[in-house]
Design an enzyme around this catalytic site. Structure first.
Site, PDB file in Angstrom:
ATOM      1  N   LYS A   1      14.808 -49.556  -5.233  1.00 25.45           N
ATOM      2  CA  LYS A   1      16.365 -49.658  -4.859  1.00 25.45           C
ATOM      3  C   LYS A   1      16.991 -48.155  -4.625  1.00 25.45           C
ATOM      4  O   LYS A   1      17.593 -48.056  -3.434  1.00 25.45           O
ATOM      5  CB  LYS A   1      17.512 -49.751  -6.407  1.00 25.45           C
ATOM      6  CG  LYS A   1      16.822 -49.433  -7.379  1.00 25.45           C
ATOM      7  CD  LYS A   1      18.530 -48.039  -7.785  1.00 25.45           C
ATOM      8  CE  LYS A   1      18.100 -47.384  -9.027  1.00 25.45           C
ATOM      9  NZ  LYS A   1      18.939 -46.600  -9.484  1.00 25.45           N
TER      10      LYS A   1
ATOM     11  N   SER B   1      25.391 -42.345  -7.590  1.00 23.83           N
ATOM     12  CA  SER B   1      24.168 -41.970  -6.901  1.00 23.83           C
ATOM     13  C   SER B   1      23.774 -40.694  -6.468  1.00 23.83           C
ATOM     14  O   SER B   1      24.341 -40.647  -5.327  1.00 23.83           O
ATOM     15  CB  SER B   1      23.875 -43.452  -6.521  1.00 23.83           C
ATOM     16  OG  SER B   1      22.619 -43.104  -5.970  1.00 23.83           O
TER      17      SER B   1
ATOM     18  N   ALA C   1      25.416 -43.627 -16.015  1.00 18.11           N
ATOM     19  CA  ALA C   1      24.958 -42.927 -17.117  1.00 18.11           C
ATOM     20  C   ALA C   1      26.847 -43.136 -17.800  1.00 18.11           C
ATOM     21  O   ALA C   1      26.923 -42.710 -18.757  1.00 18.11           O
ATOM     22  CB  ALA C   1      24.634 -41.371 -16.824  1.00 18.11           C
TER      23      ALA C   1
ATOM     24  N   VAL D   1      17.062 -33.207  -8.542  1.00 21.91           N
ATOM     25  CA  VAL D   1      16.326 -34.400  -8.319  1.00 21.91           C
ATOM     26  C   VAL D   1      16.968 -35.875  -8.388  1.00 21.91           C
ATOM     27  O   VAL D   1      18.044 -36.056  -8.904  1.00 21.91           O
ATOM     28  CB  VAL D   1      15.452 -34.932  -9.910  1.00 21.91           C
ATOM     29  CG1 VAL D   1      14.480 -35.560 -10.074  1.00 21.91           C
ATOM     30  CG2 VAL D   1      14.953 -32.857  -9.959  1.00 21.91           C
TER      31      VAL D   1
ATOM     32  N   GLU E   1      15.626 -39.288  -7.161  1.00 22.63           N
ATOM     33  CA  GLU E   1      13.738 -40.403  -7.277  1.00 22.63           C
ATOM     34  C   GLU E   1      13.797 -40.702  -6.507  1.00 22.63           C
ATOM     35  O   GLU E   1      12.787 -40.965  -6.057  1.00 22.63           O
ATOM     36  CB  GLU E   1      13.852 -41.415  -8.425  1.00 22.63           C
ATOM     37  CG  GLU E   1      14.263 -40.220  -9.999  1.00 22.63           C
ATOM     38  CD  GLU E   1      13.012 -39.994 -10.424  1.00 22.63           C
ATOM     39  OE1 GLU E   1      11.598 -40.334  -9.286  1.00 22.63           O
ATOM     40  OE2 GLU E   1      12.474 -39.463 -11.294  1.00 22.63           O
TER      41      GLU E   1
END
Length: 355
Positions: A193, A256, A133, A281, A283
């Protein structure tokens, strides 16, 4: 743009830089107010000024009023509830693109299927690729795939299709979009992924290096291919930006959250203490369960995802779980060669702690 976290804000900035008027919905009213007053998302992208043409709001009706397309960036676990809240305010027939990734745990649905069920009558697609991002918000050269199913009419006039219109809206400056009609393949790549990245993080945190990471990325790609193909997607799609591209990026840096979580666990940090105890959080942590549950239902072997799920959610010891992964029966590559042989040394452990 539904979701004002780091990725939702970055995509909103891309669209605004390209001359689109953007409504950015934030769950928290205080965040929406801060974005409007300071032209900066201090919570998620501090130090990056937003372009003109971007307005934040915490009111869903206001966010959706008069829009021509919707992009959703929300945790997969809250997607269905949010779609239900959006339904009364959605302009008719506008396309919805998912920039979030995962598989719904209860149903095993891909996220596009969740949206299709809750927002009928809207074309549903996805935006996915190797995209951190902050780099995207800074307009670093970045590429991603926009995927929607193509109708016969879309193939006759592709420039009017939702996928092409979304790709054009996103493309400009450093951001380059590609177009795909394989929504299943793109979504599977994005969901799986994150789980593979946790595996890479675990082994990197435990002290292993490039050989190990390359093996996990390559064999993880194969797990993605098998799941995509079984669900009706293309194996070729998984070798593109939304599959191998995103996997390589996510498995290469603790920027990440998935890689970072795995790295901390590999170092022996217990889960509640990861991220200095903050409720982050991740994923891949959620999708370790949903992806493996889906794989079980349709009979697709996914041993790396199984290993991550066992460590995260079944109390398995990390060292024992990865030793067992490496001691599985000898298989062929490619899978077209039907071969499975007992491993010659299944009880020889990996040398954790001796690197």
């Amino acid at each position: 743009m539904i979701g004002a976290g780091s990725w939702g804000t970055a995509l909103a900035m891309v669209l605004a830089r390209n001359g689109r008027a953007v409504n950015l919905w934030a769950r928290r009213p205080d965040l929406a107010q801060q974005i409007n007053e300071q032209s900066e998302n201090v919570d998620y992208l501090p130090g990056i000024q937003m372009p003109r043409g971007l307005v934040a709001t915490a009111d869903l009706a206001e966010a959706l009023s008069g829009v021509e397309a919707v992009l959703m960036v929300t945790p997969s676990s809250t997607l269905r509830t949010l779609c239900q809240a959006m339904r009364p305010h959605m302009p008719a027939s506008i396309p919805v693109a998912l920039a979030c990734k995962g598989v719904e745990r209860r149903t095993g649905y891909l996220l596009s299927e969740v949206v299709g069920e809750e927002l009928p009558g809207h074309p549903v697609g996805a935006v996915s690729g190797p995209t951190f991002a902050r780099e995207t918000a800074l307009d670093h050269p970045t590429a991603a795939t926009v995927a929607f199913p193509f109708s016969y009419a879309d193939r006759l006039n592709p420039e009017t299709s939702p996928a092409v219109r979304m790709a054009i809206s996103l493309s400009g400056g450093g951001f380059r979009a590609y177009v795909s009609d394989d929504l299943v393949g793109v979504e599977v790549g994005g969901a799986v992924k994150n789980v593979i990245a946790i595996a890479c993080g675990m082994m990197s945190g435990a002290g292993f290096a490039e050989n190990t990471r390359a093996a996990l990325i390559t064999r993880g790609t194969d797990e993605m291919k098998q799941l995509a193909q079984t669900l009706g997607g293309s194996r070729e799609t998984v070798t593109g930006l939304s599959g191998a591209g995103d996997l390589t990026l996510t498995c290469s840096s603790t920027t990440s959250r998935n890689m970072s979580l795995g790295y901390q666990l590999g170092q022996g940090i217990d889960r509640p203490s990861c991220f200095e105890g903050r409720p982050v959080v991740v994923e891949g942590e959620v999708n370790a369960v949903s992806v493996t549950d889906l794989a079980h239902r349709i009979g697709v072997p996914m041993p790396i995802c199984e290993t991550v799920n066992a460590v995260l959610h079944k109390g398995a010891d990390l060292q024992e779980a990865f030793t067992a992964l490496w001691a599985r029966p000898i298989e062929a590559e490619p899978n077209a060669l039907d071969l499975s042989l007992p491993h010659p040394a299944p009880d020889l452990p990996l040398q954790f702690g001796e690197i």
